[in-house]
Structures are given as structure tokens and as C-alpha cells.
Design an enzyme around this catalytic site. Sequence first.
Site, short mmCIF file in Angstrom:
data_model
loop_
_atom_site.label_atom_id
_atom_site.label_comp_id
_atom_site.label_asym_id
_atom_site.label_seq_id
_atom_site.Cartn_x
_atom_site.Cartn_y
_atom_site.Cartn_z
N GLY A 4 -145.57 23.53 13.96
CA GLY A 4 -145.39 24.68 13.08
C GLY A 4 -143.95 25.15 12.98
O GLY A 4 -143.55 25.76 12.00
N GLY A 5 -143.17 24.85 14.02
CA GLY A 5 -141.78 25.29 14.00
C GLY A 5 -141.65 26.79 14.22
O GLY A 5 -142.57 27.44 14.73
N ASP A 16 -148.08 26.44 25.16
CA ASP A 16 -147.29 26.02 26.31
C ASP A 16 -145.95 26.75 26.42
O ASP A 16 -145.11 26.37 27.24
CB ASP A 16 -147.03 24.51 26.23
N LYS A 18 -147.11 14.08 17.50
CA LYS A 18 -146.80 15.37 16.90
C LYS A 18 -145.31 15.39 16.61
O LYS A 18 -144.50 15.06 17.48
CB LYS A 18 -147.16 16.51 17.87
N TYR A 54 -139.72 15.11 19.03
CA TYR A 54 -138.85 16.00 18.26
C TYR A 54 -137.43 15.45 18.18
O TYR A 54 -136.83 15.11 19.21
CB TYR A 54 -138.79 17.38 18.93
#
Length: 265
Positions: free
Chosen positions: A198-199, A24, A173, A142
Site C-alpha cells: 500500500g505504501g 508488522d 509482494k 522492495y
Amino acid sequence: MVLGKEIRLGRILTNGKMLCIPLDHGISSGPIAGIKNIANLIDQTQDSGLTCFLVNKGIIKALPTPPRIGIIAHMSAATSLGPDPNNKILMGSVKEAIRLGADGVSLHINIGSKEEPKMLFKLGQVADECNEWNIPLIAMMYPRGENIKNPHDPSIVAHAARIGAEAGADIVKTVYTGDPNSFREVVKSCPVPIVIAGGPKSNTDSEILQMCRDAMNAGAIGVTFGRNIFQHKRPNEIIKALHSIIFEKFYNERSKLGKNKKKSE
């Protein structure tokens, strides 16, 4: 009785586990390396062990052929060029995702941002629509914004994950805390399954694989790795290695990725 949500979850998970490649980034960061031709990337990687991929709605429409793995339609976005990249606004609907043939819907929520209340309001609305239409909701929770000093603080990550669950997400997530012991507490305190992000792109394959291994040992059901897959020199090989960790519970780095530890690219 099998409900539609269970059927759709079965398309994005395998045996209750997830190996997803999120793609995305085109709205937030533009056509960066690795996703300039998303259709080719999906076609070349979808048989390597992925359970699903995640894309913005326009990419689903643009695919030349139907994919053979699950599709998650991402429905929130902001750009790095705008006044507030942390303010993720809604760019689609659950009905639209269903019309496009998606198996799940995802939203990105930044906890700690000044725009957090608006994002949480949208999360609640979309969760209700997902329940109405029996489609899974993946909430990207996040810790990110003005009020977050350390986005990997276990107590903050646990809080963010719990918000996603309590708002109605089917899968949360979130970021990995950095060690399995603290992340195990995050998983324990979240009543729905967790997958990790995953960062930033890692420097070595061993870093990518160890993070996956530690998260799985802590109770995660899988990973959603973007740059660490699509910007890797050999995406199919890193996917196969991640698949071994998630689904086979063993991993022989020597046999999967070569005798020496190589840098991911």
C-alpha cells in the site's frame, strides 16, 4: 495428492486471491496510530473480507484468542532508530512459525541496499526451509536503498519481483509502479503471483481503491495494505470496498463508502 503448502495457501488466499493487512510496523516504527492494540484491530476487522493478516512472531503469541483468518508470520526486521533501517535481519525461523500456528512466512528484502547480499542469502535459506516444511513464503521485494533512484521505475520493480521468484518465494509482494500498463509487464515477467504494497497512507479513499483496481486489472492476485487500512477512519468499510474489487470485480463507491469521496484517516 494435496501437500501441506497447498493447504496453508488455502488459508491465506481465497480462490487464489489475497486481501491482507500487514501489521508488522511495531518493530520498525513503534506503536503507531492504528496498531496500538493489534488484538482488538484483528478481532474487529477479520470478518470484513480479509483473507489473512501479517504480524511479527511475538504478536501471534500475545493474541488472546485464535483468529478466524490466515496468519502470516513476519520473520525479518529493522528499526527506524538503528544505524541502517534498510538492513532487515532475520528474527525467527520457519520451525518457529509452524510452532506458533502460522500459515505462511514472510521476509522483507531491500534490493539496492548495501546490505542486499546478506538479505538475499537469508532469503535463500528461508526459502529452502519453507520447501522442506511445506509452508508458503511471501517475499517482500522492495527497491530501496543507496542504489535506487526511483523505487517505482518499472524495470527496477520487475527486477526486484523476479529476484523474489527466482530465490524461491511462493508469492511476491512489491510496490506498485503507478500505472496498470507498466505493472502488467512486472506481473508478466514474474513466474509467481504478485500482490502490491500500500505504501504511505493515501489522502483519499478513491486513491486507495483505484490503486487496487488498477493492480488487479494488471494481473496482481491481491493487495497487502497496512496504513491505508489500520489508520483509516473506518477500517471495516475500506476492507469491504477492497474485497469487492478483488473478489467481486465491481465496486460501487457511492454505496460502500458514502455518497461523497471522503478522506481516509
